[in-house]
Design a protein around this motif. Structure first.
Motif, PDB file in Angstrom:
ATOM      1  N   GLY A  38       9.616  62.780 -60.649  1.00  0.00           N
ATOM      2  CA  GLY A  38       9.438  63.097 -59.230  1.00  0.00           C
ATOM      3  C   GLY A  38      10.203  62.118 -58.362  1.00  0.00           C
ATOM      4  O   GLY A  38      10.830  62.498 -57.362  1.00  0.00           O
ATOM      5  N   LEU A  39      10.179  60.853 -58.745  1.00  0.00           N
ATOM      6  CA  LEU A  39      10.929  59.840 -58.007  1.00  0.00           C
ATOM      7  C   LEU A  39      12.435  60.065 -58.154  1.00  0.00           C
ATOM      8  O   LEU A  39      13.196  59.840 -57.210  1.00  0.00           O
ATOM      9  CB  LEU A  39      10.526  58.445 -58.478  1.00  0.00           C
ATOM     10  CG  LEU A  39      11.074  57.257 -57.717  1.00  0.00           C
ATOM     11  CD1 LEU A  39      10.851  57.379 -56.214  1.00  0.00           C
ATOM     12  CD2 LEU A  39      10.453  55.973 -58.239  1.00  0.00           C
ATOM     13  N   THR A  40      12.864  60.525 -59.313  1.00  0.00           N
ATOM     14  CA  THR A  40      14.280  60.864 -59.494  1.00  0.00           C
ATOM     15  C   THR A  40      14.684  61.965 -58.526  1.00  0.00           C
ATOM     16  O   THR A  40      15.742  61.876 -57.874  1.00  0.00           O
ATOM     17  CB  THR A  40      14.549  61.304 -60.944  1.00  0.00           C
ATOM     18  OG1 THR A  40      14.198  60.242 -61.822  1.00  0.00           O
ATOM     19  CG2 THR A  40      16.007  61.680 -61.147  1.00  0.00           C
ATOM     20  N   LEU A  41      13.863  63.000 -58.406  1.00  0.00           N
ATOM     21  CA  LEU A  41      14.141  64.068 -57.443  1.00  0.00           C
ATOM     22  C   LEU A  41      14.194  63.509 -56.025  1.00  0.00           C
ATOM     23  O   LEU A  41      15.085  63.866 -55.244  1.00  0.00           O
ATOM     24  CB  LEU A  41      13.063  65.163 -57.537  1.00  0.00           C
ATOM     25  CG  LEU A  41      13.124  66.256 -56.463  1.00  0.00           C
ATOM     26  CD1 LEU A  41      14.415  67.043 -56.559  1.00  0.00           C
ATOM     27  CD2 LEU A  41      11.911  67.164 -56.591  1.00  0.00           C
ATOM     28  N   GLN A  42      13.281  62.621 -55.698  1.00  0.00           N
ATOM     29  CA  GLN A  42      13.240  62.025 -54.363  1.00  0.00           C
ATOM     30  C   GLN A  42      14.520  61.237 -54.070  1.00  0.00           C
ATOM     31  O   GLN A  42      15.072  61.328 -52.983  1.00  0.00           O
ATOM     32  CB  GLN A  42      12.007  61.131 -54.237  1.00  0.00           C
ATOM     33  CG  GLN A  42      11.852  60.451 -52.910  1.00  0.00           C
ATOM     34  CD  GLN A  42      11.434  61.397 -51.804  1.00  0.00           C
ATOM     35  OE1 GLN A  42      11.586  62.603 -51.882  1.00  0.00           O
ATOM     36  NE2 GLN A  42      10.916  60.829 -50.749  1.00  0.00           N
ATOM     37  N   TRP A  81      16.951  52.610 -49.137  1.00  0.00           N
ATOM     38  CA  TRP A  81      17.547  53.182 -50.345  1.00  0.00           C
ATOM     39  C   TRP A  81      17.590  52.183 -51.499  1.00  0.00           C
ATOM     40  O   TRP A  81      17.451  52.577 -52.659  1.00  0.00           O
ATOM     41  CB  TRP A  81      18.926  53.785 -50.059  1.00  0.00           C
ATOM     42  CG  TRP A  81      19.984  52.814 -49.651  1.00  0.00           C
ATOM     43  CD1 TRP A  81      20.297  52.415 -48.388  1.00  0.00           C
ATOM     44  CD2 TRP A  81      20.885  52.127 -50.516  1.00  0.00           C
ATOM     45  NE1 TRP A  81      21.318  51.511 -48.414  1.00  0.00           N
ATOM     46  CE2 TRP A  81      21.705  51.326 -49.709  1.00  0.00           C
ATOM     47  CE3 TRP A  81      21.069  52.111 -51.894  1.00  0.00           C
ATOM     48  CZ2 TRP A  81      22.704  50.515 -50.232  1.00  0.00           C
ATOM     49  CZ3 TRP A  81      22.064  51.305 -52.414  1.00  0.00           C
ATOM     50  CH2 TRP A  81      22.864  50.519 -51.584  1.00  0.00           C
ATOM     51  N   VAL A  82      17.733  50.890 -51.212  1.00  0.00           N
ATOM     52  CA  VAL A  82      17.708  49.899 -52.291  1.00  0.00           C
ATOM     53  C   VAL A  82      16.314  49.862 -52.923  1.00  0.00           C
ATOM     54  O   VAL A  82      16.174  49.839 -54.149  1.00  0.00           O
ATOM     55  CB  VAL A  82      18.133  48.502 -51.778  1.00  0.00           C
ATOM     56  CG1 VAL A  82      17.866  47.435 -52.833  1.00  0.00           C
ATOM     57  CG2 VAL A  82      19.599  48.509 -51.392  1.00  0.00           C
ATOM     58  N   GLY A  83      15.279  49.889 -52.086  1.00  0.00           N
ATOM     59  CA  GLY A  83      13.911  49.919 -52.605  1.00  0.00           C
ATOM     60  C   GLY A  83      13.657  51.146 -53.458  1.00  0.00           C
ATOM     61  O   GLY A  83      12.997  51.071 -54.500  1.00  0.00           O
ATOM     62  N   GLY A  84      14.193  52.294 -53.032  1.00  0.00           N
ATOM     63  CA  GLY A  84      14.038  53.518 -53.814  1.00  0.00           C
ATOM     64  C   GLY A  84      14.695  53.417 -55.187  1.00  0.00           C
ATOM     65  O   GLY A  84      14.126  53.848 -56.195  1.00  0.00           O
ATOM     66  N   LEU A  85      15.872  52.820 -55.236  1.00  0.00           N
ATOM     67  CA  LEU A  85      16.561  52.670 -56.520  1.00  0.00           C
ATOM     68  C   LEU A  85      15.853  51.677 -57.434  1.00  0.00           C
ATOM     69  O   LEU A  85      15.748  51.899 -58.643  1.00  0.00           O
ATOM     70  CB  LEU A  85      18.014  52.238 -56.298  1.00  0.00           C
ATOM     71  CG  LEU A  85      18.932  53.291 -55.688  1.00  0.00           C
ATOM     72  CD1 LEU A  85      20.311  52.698 -55.418  1.00  0.00           C
ATOM     73  CD2 LEU A  85      19.046  54.504 -56.601  1.00  0.00           C
ATOM     74  N   ALA A  91      10.026  52.650 -62.539  1.00  0.00           N
ATOM     75  CA  ALA A  91       9.245  53.806 -62.993  1.00  0.00           C
ATOM     76  C   ALA A  91       9.757  54.320 -64.329  1.00  0.00           C
ATOM     77  O   ALA A  91       8.966  54.654 -65.220  1.00  0.00           O
ATOM     78  CB  ALA A  91       9.284  54.916 -61.940  1.00  0.00           C
ATOM     79  N   HIS A  92      11.071  54.373 -64.492  1.00  0.00           N
ATOM     80  CA  HIS A  92      11.617  54.844 -65.771  1.00  0.00           C
ATOM     81  C   HIS A  92      11.378  53.830 -66.891  1.00  0.00           C
ATOM     82  O   HIS A  92      11.162  54.225 -68.039  1.00  0.00           O
ATOM     83  CB  HIS A  92      13.098  55.191 -65.629  1.00  0.00           C
ATOM     84  CG  HIS A  92      13.316  56.569 -65.097  1.00  0.00           C
ATOM     85  ND1 HIS A  92      13.210  57.697 -65.878  1.00  0.00           N
ATOM     86  CD2 HIS A  92      13.590  57.014 -63.853  1.00  0.00           C
ATOM     87  CE1 HIS A  92      13.429  58.775 -65.140  1.00  0.00           C
ATOM     88  NE2 HIS A  92      13.659  58.380 -63.905  1.00  0.00           N
ATOM     89  N   ALA A  93      11.396  52.547 -66.568  1.00  0.00           N
ATOM     90  CA  ALA A  93      11.064  51.533 -67.571  1.00  0.00           C
ATOM     91  C   ALA A  93       9.596  51.672 -67.981  1.00  0.00           C
ATOM     92  O   ALA A  93       9.261  51.561 -69.170  1.00  0.00           O
ATOM     93  CB  ALA A  93      11.337  50.136 -67.014  1.00  0.00           C
ATOM     94  N   GLY A  94       8.729  51.941 -67.011  1.00  0.00           N
ATOM     95  CA  GLY A  94       7.319  52.170 -67.326  1.00  0.00           C
ATOM     96  C   GLY A  94       7.127  53.403 -68.189  1.00  0.00           C
ATOM     97  O   GLY A  94       6.323  53.408 -69.124  1.00  0.00           O
ATOM     98  N   LEU A  95       7.877  54.453 -67.884  1.00  0.00           N
ATOM     99  CA  LEU A  95       7.801  55.672 -68.685  1.00  0.00           C
ATOM    100  C   LEU A  95       8.248  55.408 -70.118  1.00  0.00           C
ATOM    101  O   LEU A  95       7.621  55.887 -71.070  1.00  0.00           O
ATOM    102  CB  LEU A  95       8.646  56.782 -68.053  1.00  0.00           C
ATOM    103  CG  LEU A  95       8.755  58.085 -68.837  1.00  0.00           C
ATOM    104  CD1 LEU A  95       7.370  58.703 -69.069  1.00  0.00           C
ATOM    105  CD2 LEU A  95       9.666  59.063 -68.105  1.00  0.00           C
ATOM    106  N   ALA A  96       9.306  54.646 -70.288  1.00  0.00           N
ATOM    107  CA  ALA A  96       9.780  54.326 -71.644  1.00  0.00           C
ATOM    108  C   ALA A  96       8.710  53.557 -72.418  1.00  0.00           C
ATOM    109  O   ALA A  96       8.464  53.829 -73.593  1.00  0.00           O
ATOM    110  CB  ALA A  96      11.071  53.507 -71.565  1.00  0.00           C
ATOM    111  N   LEU A 116       7.946  51.018 -53.804  1.00  0.00           N
ATOM    112  CA  LEU A 116       8.041  52.297 -53.103  1.00  0.00           C
ATOM    113  C   LEU A 116       7.275  52.276 -51.789  1.00  0.00           C
ATOM    114  O   LEU A 116       7.777  52.748 -50.763  1.00  0.00           O
ATOM    115  CB  LEU A 116       7.508  53.399 -54.018  1.00  0.00           C
ATOM    116  CG  LEU A 116       7.969  54.812 -53.775  1.00  0.00           C
ATOM    117  CD1 LEU A 116       9.471  54.900 -53.804  1.00  0.00           C
ATOM    118  CD2 LEU A 116       7.359  55.723 -54.818  1.00  0.00           C
ATOM    119  N   LEU A 117       6.078  51.716 -51.814  1.00  0.00           N
ATOM    120  CA  LEU A 117       5.280  51.637 -50.586  1.00  0.00           C
ATOM    121  C   LEU A 117       5.961  50.770 -49.528  1.00  0.00           C
ATOM    122  O   LEU A 117       5.859  51.046 -48.329  1.00  0.00           O
ATOM    123  CB  LEU A 117       3.882  51.107 -50.892  1.00  0.00           C
ATOM    124  CG  LEU A 117       2.966  52.080 -51.620  1.00  0.00           C
ATOM    125  CD1 LEU A 117       1.701  51.380 -52.095  1.00  0.00           C
ATOM    126  CD2 LEU A 117       2.627  53.275 -50.743  1.00  0.00           C
TER     127      LEU A 117
END
Length: 129
Positions: A38-42, A81-85, A91-96, A116-117
């Protein structure tokens, strides 16, 4: 097109924040995948929005001035945008970690959600209709 993308970017934000909370409470593969993807889509929506947004294009044209001025201009020129990246990477590291069953997924999801917040423009309308 700019208004439609801004509308989508705004509404997907709420889904991503909810998915982030879900991943924080249950650091498993499924909640983590919803959050990370979802964050990737965002982020993709945000990048496309940056290319079509007259506001962002104006900021890029006067980037140095926006950075010196601070406030909203600096927030969107750099911090948003830096915070988003950064959050996307966390998030992807957490998913892994969640997929491999390794510890630390909750911490990475928490860090991603925290960044993100901090990257959400809370001073703008929270809901766009």
């Amino acid at each position: 097109m700019h208004e439609a993308l801004l509308f989508l970017h705004n509404w997907v934000r709420w889904a991503v924040l909810l998915f982030g909370l879900w991943a924080l409470l249950r650091p498993e593969t499924r909640p983590g995948a919803f959050f990370a993807h979802g964050l990737t889509l965002q982020v993709v929506l945000g990048v496309v929005l940056a290319f079509v947004s007259p506001y962002f294009q104006g900021l890029l044209a006067a980037f140095g001035e926006a950075m010196r001025a601070g406030g909203e201009a600096r927030f969107f020129a750099a911090e948003h945008w830096v915070g988003g990246l950064v959050a996307l990477g966390l998030a992807h590291a957490g998913l892994a970690r969640a997929r491999k069953g390794r510890p630390g997924a909750r911490l990475l999801f928490a860090l991603a959600l925290g960044v993100l917040l901090l990257s959400v423009p809370w001073f703008r309308p929270l809901v766009r209709l």
